[in-house]
Design an enzyme around this catalytic site. Structure first.
Site, short mmCIF file in Angstrom:
data_model
loop_
_atom_site.label_atom_id
_atom_site.label_comp_id
_atom_site.label_asym_id
_atom_site.label_seq_id
_atom_site.Cartn_x
_atom_site.Cartn_y
_atom_site.Cartn_z
CG ASN A 76 -8.66 -1.42 12.02
OD1 ASN A 76 -7.78 -2.12 11.52
ND2 ASN A 76 -9.08 -0.30 11.45
CD GLU A 107 -8.43 1.18 7.77
OE1 GLU A 107 -8.45 0.24 8.59
OE2 GLU A 107 -7.63 2.14 7.86
CG HIS A 117 -5.80 -2.21 8.74
ND1 HIS A 117 -5.77 -0.84 8.88
CD2 HIS A 117 -4.53 -2.62 9.02
CE1 HIS A 117 -4.56 -0.46 9.21
NE2 HIS A 117 -3.79 -1.51 9.30
CG ASP A 128 -0.34 -0.44 2.50
OD1 ASP A 128 0.90 -0.32 2.63
OD2 ASP A 128 -1.07 -0.88 3.39
P1 PGA Z 1 2.41 -1.71 12.24
O1 PGA Z 1 1.19 -1.58 11.25
O2 PGA Z 1 3.26 -2.80 11.74
O3 PGA Z 1 3.09 -0.37 12.20
O4 PGA Z 1 1.82 -2.04 13.60
C1 PGA Z 1 0.49 -2.72 10.87
C2 PGA Z 1 -0.76 -2.34 10.14
O5 PGA Z 1 -1.41 -1.36 10.53
O6 PGA Z 1 -1.10 -3.03 9.18
#
Ligand code: PGA
Length: 247
Positions: free
Chosen positions: A135, A142, A137, A67
């Site tokens: 959450n 999302e 995702h 992404d």
């Molecule tokens: P993080 O993000 O590795 O910085 O915890 C993971 C995500 O939000 O997919």
């Protein structure tokens, strides 16, 4: 789902790097879908160490970032393109042109189509490595995202923008982009193999839901229960809410 619980972040990182390295060594050309964020930093550090020690050749590796914030140029220090160049691409021997990230400005439909076409032209993803949001995702898909989505432009959830603001060093919330371009759930499910990494107590509920909860668009990672080749590597903190059967 193959769930591997390891003691801590360091062990998660080493195990993840070994898994990626095994995929790279298994064939002359390997197409990877790769995450950014805090979770995979230790994995990239170990992959770079393997390369510098002469243990891993990236010349046949093709990468696709999962992404990108919409509107940030690849040169912007907060962009995921910049992250991938500084954490991996510029530190190993991935040939120029084999590291891909989505176009994140201009015509949105064209940018999404272009990214899907590049993935298809590369022969599809052999392995996609994922983090997971608190959450649930995956990528920037999302809660509520349709399982049918391919690469698309998304409005980031408020909790994601807050987590990114705190975790990635944005000065304040207004600096965190409101939109992103992300591989879709169907793009991720099209990968031949999936590796999901999670570390820390703040991921525990999402991990438990993904592994043991119902498959629901309200928790995007739960779709991975339907993928034939998924491995989760989670540290004890992130495994905290799993029932003993899995943990
Ligand atoms: P993080 O993000 O590795 O910085 O915890 C993971 C995500 O939000 O997919």
């Amino acid at each position: 789902m193959n769930v591997i619980v390891v003691p801590d972040y360091e062990q998660m990182s080493l195990h993840a790097a070994e898994t990626v390295a095994a995929e790279i060594r298994a064939r002359t050309r390997t197409v990877l879908g790769l995450p950014t964020g805090n979770t995979p930093k230790g994995m990239y550090r170990e992959l770079v160490r393997m390369h510098q020690a002469g243990e891993l050749d990236f010349s046949g590796v093709v990468t696709f970032n999962i992404d990108e914030y919409w509107g940030l140029s690849p040169e912007h220090p907060m962009s995921f393109a910049y992250y991938m160049r500084t954490h991996l691409v510029e530190r190993v021997n991935i040939p120029a042109g084999q590291a891909n990230w989505p176009v994140a400005s201009g015509d949105q439909a064209a940018a999404c189509r272009d990214y899907e076409e590049r993935i298809t032209a590369a022969g599809g993803l052999d392995l996609v490595v994922l983090g997971i949001g608190g959450n649930g995702h995956i990528g920037f898909n999302e809660p509520g995202t349709s399982f049918d989505t391919r690469t698309h432009v998304v409005r980031l959830a408020e909790e994601t923008r807050l987590a990114n603001c705190r975790g990635y060093g944005f000065r304040d919330l207004d600096d965190v982009p409101e939109f992103a371009i992300s591989m879709g759930i169907a793009t991720i499910m099209g990968a031949r193999k999936v590796l999901l990494l999670a570390s820390g107590r703040e991921k525990a509920a999402a991990v438990a839901g993904a592994v043991q909860g119902p498959v629901t668009e309200e928790l995007p990672a739960s779709i991975l229960q339907r993928h034939p080749d998924v491995t989760l590597i989670v540290d004890e903190q992130a495994a905290f809410a799993l029932s003993p059967r899995e943990a």
